[in-house]
Enzyme design. Structure first.
Site, PDB file in Angstrom:
ATOM      1  NE  ARG A 184      -3.301  10.030 -38.247  1.00  0.00           N
ATOM      2  CZ  ARG A 184      -4.406   9.825 -38.961  1.00  0.00           C
ATOM      3  NH1 ARG A 184      -4.488   8.781 -39.778  1.00  0.00           N
ATOM      4  NH2 ARG A 184      -5.437  10.637 -38.859  1.00  0.00           N
ATOM      5  CE  LYS A 329      -3.653   9.282 -33.259  1.00  0.00           C
ATOM      6  NZ  LYS A 329      -4.548   9.307 -32.063  1.00  0.00           N
ATOM      7  CG  HIS A 348      -9.426   8.965 -30.630  1.00  0.00           C
ATOM      8  ND1 HIS A 348      -9.714   9.734 -31.725  1.00  0.00           N
ATOM      9  CD2 HIS A 348      -8.223   9.393 -30.177  1.00  0.00           C
ATOM     10  CE1 HIS A 348      -8.731  10.603 -31.932  1.00  0.00           C
ATOM     11  NE2 HIS A 348      -7.815  10.410 -31.009  1.00  0.00           N
ATOM     12  CB  SER A 366      -9.015  18.618 -34.682  1.00  0.00           C
ATOM     13  OG  SER A 366      -8.152  19.721 -34.641  1.00  0.00           O
ATOM     14  CE  LYS A 370      -9.112  14.351 -27.587  1.00  0.00           C
ATOM     15  NZ  LYS A 370      -8.809  13.131 -28.351  1.00  0.00           N
ATOM     16  CB  THR A 371      -6.232  19.033 -25.445  1.00  0.00           C
ATOM     17  OG1 THR A 371      -6.065  18.013 -26.432  1.00  0.00           O
ATOM     18  CG2 THR A 371      -4.957  19.160 -24.630  1.00  0.00           C
ATOM     19  CG  ASP A 385      -5.028  10.624 -28.552  1.00  0.00           C
ATOM     20  OD1 ASP A 385      -5.983  11.339 -28.901  1.00  0.00           O
ATOM     21  OD2 ASP A 385      -4.362   9.942 -29.347  1.00  0.00           O
ATOM     22  NE  ARG A 450      -0.055  16.375 -34.020  1.00  0.00           N
ATOM     23  CZ  ARG A 450      -1.201  15.901 -33.574  1.00  0.00           C
ATOM     24  NH1 ARG A 450      -1.335  15.571 -32.296  1.00  0.00           N
ATOM     25  NH2 ARG A 450      -2.231  15.746 -34.375  1.00  0.00           N
TER      26      ARG A 450
END
Length: 666
Positions: A184, A329, A348, A366, A370-371, A385, A450
């Site tokens: 991004r 996003k 989020h 990051s 979390k994942t 997400d 990704r």
């Protein structure tokens, strides 16, 4: 000669090649042609006709049960298709001309569609905005072909045939390149500041919202639309955001690349045929002209890239970047604006649900896990997400997952590994040129590799992606300073404070020999995407937690017994035991003590977790160094929070004062 048309070897006469006997076929015709009578020959007269027989026509409509509804209900198929094209033509209308382009469905490469039927064409849809006449341009002499809501298979064909850098990997995923930008561009993101957004949005220091004026947006919009209209074909996706049908948003994505169309097919919610027929006018439209740069001499532009949001027009323009994550996003930012206006909290976060219906939200930057922690084979995945929390419960905003691929392995992330199959988009990965096997450790193109895939590719995904009101709100922090407890039970005010702070610590690079941890803060664990002031979202979170009886937790997945370099990272097995105790409710029944400075309530015992690490001071040998490090981190928290102290929630500052009191005291 053998009977019944069989073959035999000749007993005499001429020999075949290399001295072998010739094979004599039975029932020879005068022309000596061997016939196969097992099937009738095709009726096609040309190869093109034969190919046309190969493809079965899709059913043009899906029967609508019950009472007709929607703008396209109770009309003929031809009228419905025409209205659909009129809507797309209006979306592509230039603001400087009175009409939209002539649009027709289908690939211009197909000969059968060079001269489209009248029922398939929309001529110059009227768009009554301009007051100036600019005359007729060459664009009025051409059709813009619309490739509308293509299937993954069709998009594969378009990408492989027309987009350089598109390949099919050994597992069936589509590998693509996003061009020069592999991530991004937050400094190039702009939001139109008008009378409404000036009061509603968060502007100034710390805000992700960089202002632009309406005129500049329209200049960029015109540039993007003119570029898209100049192409022989554009891809159009009509899809949804938010699995809660009562609050879903209709989005239209107009793009020039099959890769972008497939990416959004995966990431947004895919409509059924019936829903598509009744889609009507979108609530929000993206114009992705990423191959085409913005004009750097345009006001507010600082590079050839510009990602522009106009909330009043409900439009987004992308110029100068082909990174697909900008679309994902960008829509998340839009939801952070639209949902709170409906008293719905946009989050989020990851989200999963137990077999008894207990829902947990996972927040974390990051590297916090979390994942990993939200992916649990004993629980259903609602989403990885983006979520909404409404009066109906929690719902996933998206229809897919966007996973990091760097260093991905089957052993560490089996669900993600198995999802990288046909239909999945792999961005910027490196693969063997012969076997097409992907090397997920390779960073030649970028470290930000990704994968975008439909959420249905995850075996324990809950479809539809909705659940009851959350029971637990888990804030994850990877504390490389080693002073936060492995788990703390939070008050509502503390939950708001740590939610606004959005803390984790990153380990500094070692090239210059520096190994000190670096604190990083991201408001609401997603500062780049929020539109309003962080305290607005925090107040909504506290209100919903209080109303529905949810408990807040702060879980440290970082270091214990010392900072990075001297202590050790808390074992994942211990963290999983902690998360399991939260899910089961046993942690609520534990005995608690309070820590100094941060005032966190910590349990004295958790099954499967060494008691000596639950209070971080016990794991440090040098207590003085521990206290100095603790005070240092508290100071970083305080400094970060200074930017939020002057913002009041409501008519007075009482709630703000309550949040401040929940922070570190020293």
């Amino acid at each position: 000669m053998a009977e019944n048309g069989a073959f035999s070897f000749t007993k005499s006469g001429s020999m075949g090649r290399h001295g072998l006997a010739k094979i004599q076929t039975g029932n020879n015709t005068a022309e000596e042609v061997c016939h196969d009578d097992s099937a009738r020959p095709v009726k096609a007269q040309t190869i093109d006709e034969l190919h046309s027989l190969q493809q079965k026509k899709s059913t043009p409509t899906t029967p609508i049960g019950g009472t007709p509804r929607g703008p396209f209900a109770a009309i003929s198929d031809e009228q419905r298709q025409r209205q659909q094209l009129q809507s797309i033509s209006a979306s592509l209308a230039s603001l400087m001309r009175e009409t939209g382009p002539k649009v027709v469905k289908g690939d211009p490469a197909r000969k059968s569609q060079i001269s489209p039927k009248a029922s398939q064409v929309v001529h110059h849809h009227e768009y009554h905005i301009p007051t100036l006449e600019f005359g007729v341009s060459d664009s009025a002499l051409k059709f813009t072909h619309i490739l509308y809501n293509l299937s993954p298979a069709e998009l594969y064909e378009q990408a492989i045939k027309y987009e350089k850098g598109s390949f099919i990997t050994s597992t069936g995923a589509l590998a693509t390149l996003s061009g020069a930008k592999t991530g991004r561009s937050p400094r190039d993101k702009r939001v139109v500041k008008d009378e409404t957004t000036e009061e509603e949005l968060w502007w100034g220091k710390g805000s992700p919202n960089i202002e632009m004026d309406e005129h500049t947006f329209l200049v960029n919009r015109e540039r993007a639309v003119d570029y898209l209209n100049s192409l022989d074909k554009v891809f159009v996706n009509d899809q949804f955001l938010n699995w809660d049908p009562e609050h879903r948003i209709k989005v239209r994505i107009v793009s020039a690349r099959a890769y972008h169309s497939l990416f959004m097919h995966n990431m947004c919610i895919r409509p059924t045929y019936e829903e598509l027929e009744n889609f009507g006018t979108p609530d929000f439209t993206i114009y992705n002209a990423g191959q085409f740069p913005c004009n750097r001499y345009t006001h507010h532009m600082t590079s050839s890239t510009s990602i522009d949001l106009n909330l009043a027009r409900r439009e987004m323009v992308i110029l100068g970047t082909q990174y697909a994550g900008e679309m994902k996003k960008g829509l998340f930012s839009v939801m952070h604006y639209l949902m709170p206006k409906r008293q719905i909290l946009s989050l989020h976060s990851g989200c999963n649900m137990g077999k008894d219906g207990d829902v947990a939200l996972f927040f974390g930057l990051s590297g916090t896990g979390k994942t990993t922690l939200s992916t649990d084979h004993n629980r259903y995945l609602i989403g990885d997400d983006e979520h909404c929390w409404s009066e109906n419960g929690v719902s996933n905003i998206e229809g897919g997952c966007y996973a990091k691929c760097i260093d991905l392995s089957k052993e560490k992330e089996p669900d993600i590994w198995n999802a990288l199959k046909f239909g999945t988009v792999l961005e910027n990965v490196v693969f063997d040129e012969h076997t097409r096997e992907v090397d997920y450790t390779e960073k030649s193109v970028t470290e930000n590799t990704r994968a975008a895939y439909p959420i249905e590719y995850i075996p324990n995904a809950k479809i539809p992606c909705v659940g009851p009101h959350p029971k637990n709100v888990i804030l994850l922090a990877c504390d490389a300073f080693g002073v936060l407890p492995p788990v703390s039970k939070l008050t509502l005010a503390q939950t708001m404070y740590h939610f606004i702070s959005g803390y984790t610590a990153l380990v500094a690079g070692t090239e210059d020999g520096v190994k000190e941890p670096q604190a990083t803060f991201s408001a609401c664990f997603g500062a780049a995407f929020i539109m309003m002031h962080p305290t607005k979202y925090a107040a909504m979170l506290a209100e919903k937690m209080q109303k529905h009886g949810a408990t807040g937790w702060l879980v440290n997945t970082g270091w214990s017994g010392g900072r990075y370099g001297s202590g050790s990272r808390i074992k994942l097995a211990y963290t999983r035991k902690i998360i399991d105790a939260i899910h089961s409710g046993t942690l609520l029944k534990a005995n608690y003590t309070k820590t100094e400075v941060f005032g966190l309530e910590i349990p004295t015992e958790i099954e499967g977790v060494p008691s000596e690490i639950l209070d971080p001071i016990n794991a440090w040998q040098d207590k003085k160094v521990y206290r100095d490090t603790l005070l240092n981190l508290a100071g970083l928290f305080k400094k970060n929070f200074d930017g939020f102290t002057n913002y009041n929630i409501g008519k007075d500052s009482s709630l703000t004062d309550e949040i401040l009191a929940a922070g570190p005291i020293f």
